[in-house]
Design a protein around this motif. Structure first.
Motif, PDB file in Angstrom:
ATOM      1  N   GLU A 123       0.816  -1.209   0.000  1.00 52.13           N
ATOM      2  CA  GLU A 123       0.000   0.000   0.000  1.00 52.13           C
ATOM      3  C   GLU A 123       0.863   1.280   0.000  1.00 52.13           C
ATOM      4  OE1 GLU A 123      -3.145   2.077   3.027  1.00 52.13           O
ATOM      5  OE2 GLU A 123      -2.494   0.025   3.418  1.00 52.13           O
ATOM      6  N   LEU A 124       1.855   1.316   0.931  1.00 45.55           N
ATOM      7  CA  LEU A 124       2.658   2.534   1.033  1.00 45.55           C
ATOM      8  C   LEU A 124       3.625   2.678  -0.146  1.00 45.55           C
ATOM      9  CD1 LEU A 124       3.381   2.778   4.870  1.00 45.55           C
ATOM     10  CD2 LEU A 124       1.627   3.933   3.523  1.00 45.55           C
ATOM     11  N   GLY A 125       4.085   1.556  -0.662  1.00 42.01           N
ATOM     12  CA  GLY A 125       4.962   1.589  -1.845  1.00 42.01           C
ATOM     13  C   GLY A 125       4.226   2.234  -3.009  1.00 42.01           C
ATOM     14  N   GLN A 126       2.999   1.769  -3.259  1.00 48.67           N
ATOM     15  CA  GLN A 126       2.182   2.326  -4.351  1.00 48.67           C
ATOM     16  C   GLN A 126       1.926   3.816  -4.111  1.00 48.67           C
ATOM     17  OE1 GLN A 126       1.209   1.089  -7.171  1.00 48.67           O
ATOM     18  NE2 GLN A 126       1.780  -1.063  -6.880  1.00 48.67           N
ATOM     19  N   MET A 127       1.678   4.133  -2.840  1.00 43.88           N
ATOM     20  CA  MET A 127       1.379   5.522  -2.501  1.00 43.88           C
ATOM     21  C   MET A 127       2.580   6.428  -2.816  1.00 43.88           C
ATOM     22  SD  MET A 127      -0.221   6.895   1.030  1.00 43.88           S
ATOM     23  CE  MET A 127      -1.434   5.640   1.299  1.00 43.88           C
ATOM     24  N   MET A 128       3.769   5.932  -2.527  1.00 46.94           N
ATOM     25  CA  MET A 128       4.991   6.711  -2.815  1.00 46.94           C
ATOM     26  C   MET A 128       5.067   7.061  -4.296  1.00 46.94           C
ATOM     27  SD  MET A 128       7.944   6.718  -0.384  1.00 46.94           S
ATOM     28  CE  MET A 128       9.348   6.383  -1.352  1.00 46.94           C
ATOM     29  N   TYR A 129       4.782   6.065  -5.154  1.00 49.40           N
ATOM     30  CA  TYR A 129       4.899   6.300  -6.608  1.00 49.40           C
ATOM     31  C   TYR A 129       3.799   7.233  -7.101  1.00 49.40           C
ATOM     32  CZ  TYR A 129       8.915   3.391  -7.144  1.00 49.40           C
ATOM     33  OH  TYR A 129      10.196   2.926  -7.049  1.00 49.40           O
ATOM     34  N   LYS A 130       2.622   7.135  -6.458  1.00 52.94           N
ATOM     35  CA  LYS A 130       1.528   8.047  -6.823  1.00 52.94           C
ATOM     36  C   LYS A 130       1.924   9.469  -6.468  1.00 52.94           C
ATOM     37  CE  LYS A 130      -2.903   5.984  -7.274  1.00 52.94           C
ATOM     38  NZ  LYS A 130      -3.142   4.749  -6.529  1.00 52.94           N
ATOM     39  N   LEU A 131       2.402   9.625  -5.231  1.00 51.38           N
ATOM     40  CA  LEU A 131       2.798  10.971  -4.774  1.00 51.38           C
ATOM     41  C   LEU A 131       3.930  11.542  -5.632  1.00 51.38           C
ATOM     42  CD1 LEU A 131       2.826  10.282  -0.918  1.00 51.38           C
ATOM     43  CD2 LEU A 131       1.385  11.980  -2.062  1.00 51.38           C
ATOM     44  N   ALA A 132       4.853  10.665  -6.046  1.00 54.59           N
ATOM     45  CA  ALA A 132       6.004  11.132  -6.840  1.00 54.59           C
ATOM     46  C   ALA A 132       5.670  11.216  -8.321  1.00 54.59           C
ATOM     47  CB  ALA A 132       7.185  10.193  -6.619  1.00 54.59           C
ATOM     48  N   ASP A 133       4.478  10.753  -8.684  1.00 54.86           N
ATOM     49  CA  ASP A 133       4.041  10.747 -10.075  1.00 54.86           C
ATOM     50  C   ASP A 133       5.022   9.959 -10.968  1.00 54.86           C
ATOM     51  OD1 ASP A 133       2.393  11.286 -12.158  1.00 54.86           O
ATOM     52  OD2 ASP A 133       3.230  13.259 -12.610  1.00 54.86           O
ATOM     53  N   LEU A 134       5.353   8.764 -10.491  1.00 52.78           N
ATOM     54  CA  LEU A 134       6.294   7.910 -11.237  1.00 52.78           C
ATOM     55  C   LEU A 134       5.685   6.528 -11.440  1.00 52.78           C
ATOM     56  CD1 LEU A 134       9.679   8.653  -9.428  1.00 52.78           C
ATOM     57  CD2 LEU A 134       9.163   9.172 -11.823  1.00 52.78           C
ATOM     58  N   ASP A 135       6.142   5.853 -12.477  1.00 52.86           N
ATOM     59  CA  ASP A 135       5.687   4.495 -12.761  1.00 52.86           C
ATOM     60  C   ASP A 135       6.450   3.518 -11.854  1.00 52.86           C
ATOM     61  OD1 ASP A 135       5.197   2.000 -13.764  1.00 52.86           O
ATOM     62  OD2 ASP A 135       5.776   2.474 -15.839  1.00 52.86           O
TER      63      ASP A 135
END
Ligand code: SAM
Length: 341
Positions: A272-284
């Motif tokens: 969950e938090l891993g996905q959230m990091m990429y969402k926040l950073a706007d990265l794939d």
């Protein structure tokens, strides 16, 4: 470029013979005997006249001579092995004979405070041009990587020789390490060291020196690199947190970068938090570690900091070393759950 004429001196091979100096493996001693080569190395350090030069690991003094010939305002050498005292003193005297100043310090470069031997009059502001201070060295292989990491931290904090401004360094590294320092995204050599070096400096690889140029010959070739501290670093974050996130990303080099990022978090929150990091950073999240730019990693660090603020207990979590999961609950009673991870 005109160079200073020194009083006649025995060459380095003769000095090694005169003082019975045998290279010590535990101090990574590999000497350069060829003066044309040491002159060529020193030329890459730029103008030295009017500069305070610090040489790391002068050994019998091959590079030291080439530095002296370029007439620095003052040369300070830091050497761990006291056996080199007579040969270095010979150089000090030769330089003094033409009114030059050289100071020999027997100490460990890993712990020595260089800022204490540099004059505050040389201080420049960070955005100004580089100060008239240069660090030069044919570094011992066994300390080169920890030393450069320590110096990158000092650059980020503007401490040590970087208290005086953007002090440049011209140093040798094992060829593979030199290639890692300059490796851009998509380069197979791209790693934590590339990102850390490029976040705070511009590393320039000048040339490769074959192992045969050294005595004794090391098993590897050597690269000469200049690192110029950046006026504006490519990250806004502190060294420790930027290094932590970068280290986690590259801990699974061949996998998607999210694999390493997930290990910043306790097992049960990882996905969950891993996905959230990429969402926040706007990265794939499927980007591979070696494709990430310094700026991409900077965005991931911003995202990580955001999550640390939201869930302060996360900062207690350490992958591998930790035997605990810390609850993300923000209540005052921190709940610590035993875990097998
Ligand atoms: N500058 C010489 C040359 O180019 O021929 C010698 C270079 S040799 C690769 C590395 C030198 O660093 C040796 O003289 C060694 O004794 C010194 N050295 C090793 N570890 C050191 C340390 N921790 N602090 C200071 N000098 C060190």
């Amino acid at each position: 470029m005109p160079t200073l004429r020194l009083p006649p001196l025995p060459n380095i091979r003769e000095i090694l013979k005169m003082y019975h100096l045998r290279a010590m493996k535990q101090l990574s001693q590999n000497f350069i005997l060829n003066e044309n080569l040491t002159d060529k190395i020193i030329k890459k350090a730029g103008i030295l006249s009017d500069c305070h030069v610090i040489e790391v690991g002068p050994g019998p003094g091959g590079l030291t001579r080439s530095i002296i010939k370029r007439e620095p305002k003052k040369l300070i050498v830091i050497e761990k092995d006291k056996r080199f005292k007579p040969s270095l003193e010979m150089l000090t005297d030769a330089f003094a004979a033409v009114n030059g100043k050289m100071e020999i310090i027997f100490d460990d470069v890993m712990t020595f405070h260089m800022e204490n031997v540099l004059p505050s009059t040389e201080t420049k502001t960070w955005t100004d041009k580089c100060p008239r201070i240069k660090i030069i060295g044919n570094l011992p292989f066994n300390v080169s990587t920890p030393l450069i990491i320590k110096w990158l931290r000092a650059i980020s904090e503007k401490t040590g020789p970087w208290k005086f401004g953007r002090t440049r360094m011209t140093l040798t590294f094992q060829k593979e390490v030199a290639e890692r320092l300059i490796a851009e995204p998509l380069d197979t050599q791209r790693c934590r060291l590339s990102v850390m070096a490029q976040a705070w400096t511009q590393p320039i690889l000048h040339f490769i020196i074959p192992g045969t140029a050294f005595l004794p010959k090391p098993d590897v070739d050597v690269g000469l690199v200049t690192l110029v501290p950046l006026t504006v670093p490519r990250t806004k974050h502190e060294f420790a947190i930027f290094e932590k996130v970068t280290r986690h990303i590259f801990s699974f080099r061949q996998k998607y970068s999210i694999r390493g990022i997930e290990t910043l978090f306790p097992l049960e929150y990882r996905t969950e938090l891993g996905q959230m990091m990429y969402k926040l950073a706007d990265l794939d999240p499927q980007r591979r570690p070696m494709t990430l730019t310094v700026e991409d990693i900077d965005s991931l660090v911003s995202a990580y900091k955001y999550l640390l603020e939201k869930y302060p207990n996360l900062k207690f979590y350490e992958y591998r070393t930790s035997r605990h999961i810390v609850s993300l609950s923000q209540t005052k009673n921190i709940e610590v759950i035993e875990c097998t991870n």
